[in-house]
Scaffold this motif. Structure first.
Motif, short mmCIF file in Angstrom:
data_model
loop_
_atom_site.label_atom_id
_atom_site.label_comp_id
_atom_site.label_asym_id
_atom_site.label_seq_id
_atom_site.Cartn_x
_atom_site.Cartn_y
_atom_site.Cartn_z
N CYS A 84 0.81 -1.21 0.00
CA CYS A 84 0.00 0.00 0.00
C CYS A 84 0.85 1.27 0.00
O CYS A 84 0.32 2.38 0.13
CB CYS A 84 -0.93 0.01 1.22
SG CYS A 84 -2.05 -1.41 1.27
N GLU A 142 -10.30 -4.39 6.85
CA GLU A 142 -11.18 -3.83 5.80
C GLU A 142 -10.86 -2.37 5.54
O GLU A 142 -10.77 -1.93 4.38
CB GLU A 142 -12.64 -3.99 6.23
CG GLU A 142 -13.63 -3.38 5.24
CD GLU A 142 -15.08 -3.50 5.70
OE1 GLU A 142 -15.93 -2.75 5.16
OE2 GLU A 142 -15.35 -4.31 6.61
N GLU A 143 -10.66 -1.62 6.59
CA GLU A 143 -10.32 -0.21 6.44
C GLU A 143 -9.01 -0.04 5.69
O GLU A 143 -8.89 0.79 4.78
CB GLU A 143 -10.23 0.46 7.83
CG GLU A 143 -9.94 1.95 7.78
CD GLU A 143 -9.91 2.59 9.16
OE1 GLU A 143 -9.57 3.79 9.24
OE2 GLU A 143 -10.21 1.90 10.15
N THR A 153 -9.41 -1.17 1.96
CA THR A 153 -10.21 -0.20 1.21
C THR A 153 -9.37 1.01 0.85
O THR A 153 -9.41 1.50 -0.29
CB THR A 153 -11.45 0.21 2.02
OG1 THR A 153 -12.25 -0.96 2.30
CG2 THR A 153 -12.29 1.22 1.26
N LYS A 155 -6.97 0.40 -2.17
CA LYS A 155 -7.50 0.08 -3.50
C LYS A 155 -6.86 0.88 -4.64
O LYS A 155 -6.62 0.31 -5.72
CB LYS A 155 -9.02 0.25 -3.52
CG LYS A 155 -9.76 -0.82 -2.71
CD LYS A 155 -11.25 -0.77 -2.91
CE LYS A 155 -11.66 -1.35 -4.25
NZ LYS A 155 -13.13 -1.56 -4.34
N THR A 202 -16.76 -9.34 4.61
CA THR A 202 -15.73 -8.29 4.60
C THR A 202 -15.17 -8.10 3.20
O THR A 202 -15.00 -6.97 2.72
CB THR A 202 -14.60 -8.68 5.58
OG1 THR A 202 -15.13 -8.78 6.90
CG2 THR A 202 -13.49 -7.64 5.56
N ARG A 236 -17.52 -6.22 0.93
CA ARG A 236 -17.56 -4.78 1.18
C ARG A 236 -16.32 -4.10 0.60
O ARG A 236 -16.42 -2.99 0.04
CB ARG A 236 -17.66 -4.51 2.68
CG ARG A 236 -19.04 -4.83 3.29
CD ARG A 236 -19.18 -4.25 4.67
NE ARG A 236 -18.25 -4.82 5.62
CZ ARG A 236 -18.49 -5.91 6.34
NH1 ARG A 236 -19.64 -6.55 6.23
NH2 ARG A 236 -17.58 -6.36 7.20
N ILE A 237 -15.17 -4.75 0.72
CA ILE A 237 -13.96 -4.16 0.14
C ILE A 237 -14.10 -4.06 -1.37
O ILE A 237 -13.76 -3.04 -1.99
CB ILE A 237 -12.72 -5.04 0.50
CG1 ILE A 237 -12.46 -4.99 2.01
CG2 ILE A 237 -11.48 -4.55 -0.26
CD1 ILE A 237 -11.45 -6.03 2.48
N ASN A 238 -14.62 -5.11 -1.98
CA ASN A 238 -14.76 -5.13 -3.44
C ASN A 238 -15.73 -4.04 -3.91
O ASN A 238 -15.52 -3.43 -4.97
CB ASN A 238 -15.26 -6.50 -3.88
CG ASN A 238 -15.17 -6.71 -5.37
OD1 ASN A 238 -14.24 -6.23 -6.02
ND2 ASN A 238 -16.14 -7.42 -5.93
N ALA A 283 -16.42 -1.19 -2.36
CA ALA A 283 -16.04 0.17 -1.95
C ALA A 283 -15.42 0.95 -3.10
O ALA A 283 -14.75 0.38 -3.96
CB ALA A 283 -15.07 0.09 -0.78
N ASN A 284 -15.66 2.26 -3.10
CA ASN A 284 -15.07 3.11 -4.13
C ASN A 284 -13.63 3.50 -3.75
O ASN A 284 -13.28 3.55 -2.61
CB ASN A 284 -15.92 4.38 -4.28
CG ASN A 284 -17.31 4.07 -4.81
OD1 ASN A 284 -17.44 3.19 -5.68
ND2 ASN A 284 -18.32 4.77 -4.32
#
Length: 353
Positions: free
Chosen positions: A152, A198-199, A202, A205, A345, A348-350, A352-353
């Motif tokens: 990241c 998850e945070e 996200t 990404k 989870t 939701r990640i997938n 998310a914008n």
């Protein structure tokens, strides 16, 4: 010889007895774990024949569940997929350790697998082939990537790939200083870890070129240079290294995630003699090396790396010093309900914008 006719009769009788007691071993396994040359040696030595069906964890459980543990004599599920399936479906029977040549197995892997496959006081699995997932990195382009969360960093923005699967959640958790396996028995604590991961994923990404699905896909992305750092399996990294010395598997600082594919006996298997004969045969060092050379992964056999292809062995040793091996996070059995939490989870990640 003084009595050639008698000797011939004795030999014929012995062969007839061997063939009468020989069974067909119906083996449910992964691709590469039962090479033809190994099967041929086994059949010649024991008189047993071998029928191979290749599969994966989900299919193995489904096949054995559909037959109440019948149809096969030996299966090779991963160690974390045995106790839950046994508790829910009763598809396996315990290992009879008196029939196993235990000294052929690396002791630490034998004990770890016994611990992770024990149900109601009985052991249901023996270790066979093992491997890890971690990082595959172009070390010339992304030398700073040494742990999961480094994917990241701004230095590799747009050139990262990983799967939206549970290993990514677990790897990132360890890299963030969390201990997901320790929270397996506490659903609330595990959900708390998932929320933190998850945070992070996200927010990560924008760094991701693509979420890969298949091994060939991620290898091609790394070969082309579209991706310079990824989460992937050790064997894929070593295969790439054969063509490009800059790309290789890197054991993450937080620890590679380790899996062990086992030997497990289906509940209604009918050829236990052949099953135990196969287990003891393939764990011999020289046979184990043949399997590693075919499958690309190492086995839990003592001295099983002795006859392994020299280049593969060198790549393995470059990725794993003893500290990295000791730091492997072995997958424990998955408690009921956890995979559903992980799936939510990942969804939701997938999304998310």
């Amino acid at each position: 010889m003084k009595y050639p006719l008698l000797a011939s009769l004795v030999a014929t009788t012995a062969l007839t007895a061997q063939m009468a007691s020989a069974d067909t071993l119906r083996l449910l396994t992964w691709g590469g774990y039962a090479p033809e040359e190994v099967i041929a040696k086994f059949e010649e030595e024991t008189g047993h024949t071998v029928e191979v069906t290749t599969s994966n964890n989900e299919e193995m459980i489904a096949k054995l569940r559909a037959t109440n543990g019948g149809g096969f004599d030996l299966a090779q599920p991963s160690q974390d997929r045995i106790t839950s399936a046994q508790e829910e479906f009763g598809i396996y029977k315990p290992i009879d350790m008196s029939r196993v040549e235990s000294d052929l197995f690396i002791p630490s892997m034998l004990s770890a697998t016994a611990k992770n496959t024990t149900f109601d006081g009985e052991v249901y699995g023996l270790p066979h082939v093992w491997g890890t997932s971690g990082l595959v990195v172009n070390t010339a382009e992304a030398p700073e990537v040494t742990d999961y969360t480094d994917l990241c960093s701004d230095a590799v923005a747009g050139k990262v790939s990983y799967r939206l699967k549970r290993p990514t959640l677990i790897g990132f958790a360890y890299s963030m200083g969390l201990d997901p396996f320790a929270a397996y028995g506490d659903t609330e604590a595990y959900q708390g870890i998932l929320d933190q991961v998850e945070e992070a994923l996200t927010a990560c990404k924008p760094n991701v070129k693509t979420y890969w699905d298949g091994g060939d896909e991620i290898k091609n992305l790394l070969r082309s240079g579209e991706v310079t750092a990824a989460m992937a399996w050790d064997t894929g990294g070593w295969q790439l290294n054969a063509d490009n010395a800059d790309i290789t598997f890197v054991a993450p600082e937080a620890g590679a995630l380790g899996w062990i594919d086992t030997f497990a006996l289906p509940a209604r298997g009918r050829a236990d003699d052949a099953a135990y004969a196969w287990i003891n045969f393939v764990m011999r060092p020289e046979i184990a090396a043949m399997i590693t050379n075919t499958a690309g992964n190492f086995t839990a056999a003592v001295d099983g790396d002795g006859g392994v292809d020299a280049e593969l062995k060198a790549r393995y040793q470059a990725s794993f010093d003893q500290a990295a091996i000791d730091n492997i996070k072995w997958y424990p059995p998955v408690p009921a309900g956890l995979e559903a939490l992980e799936g939510e989870t990942l969804d939701r990640i997938n999304a998310a914008n």
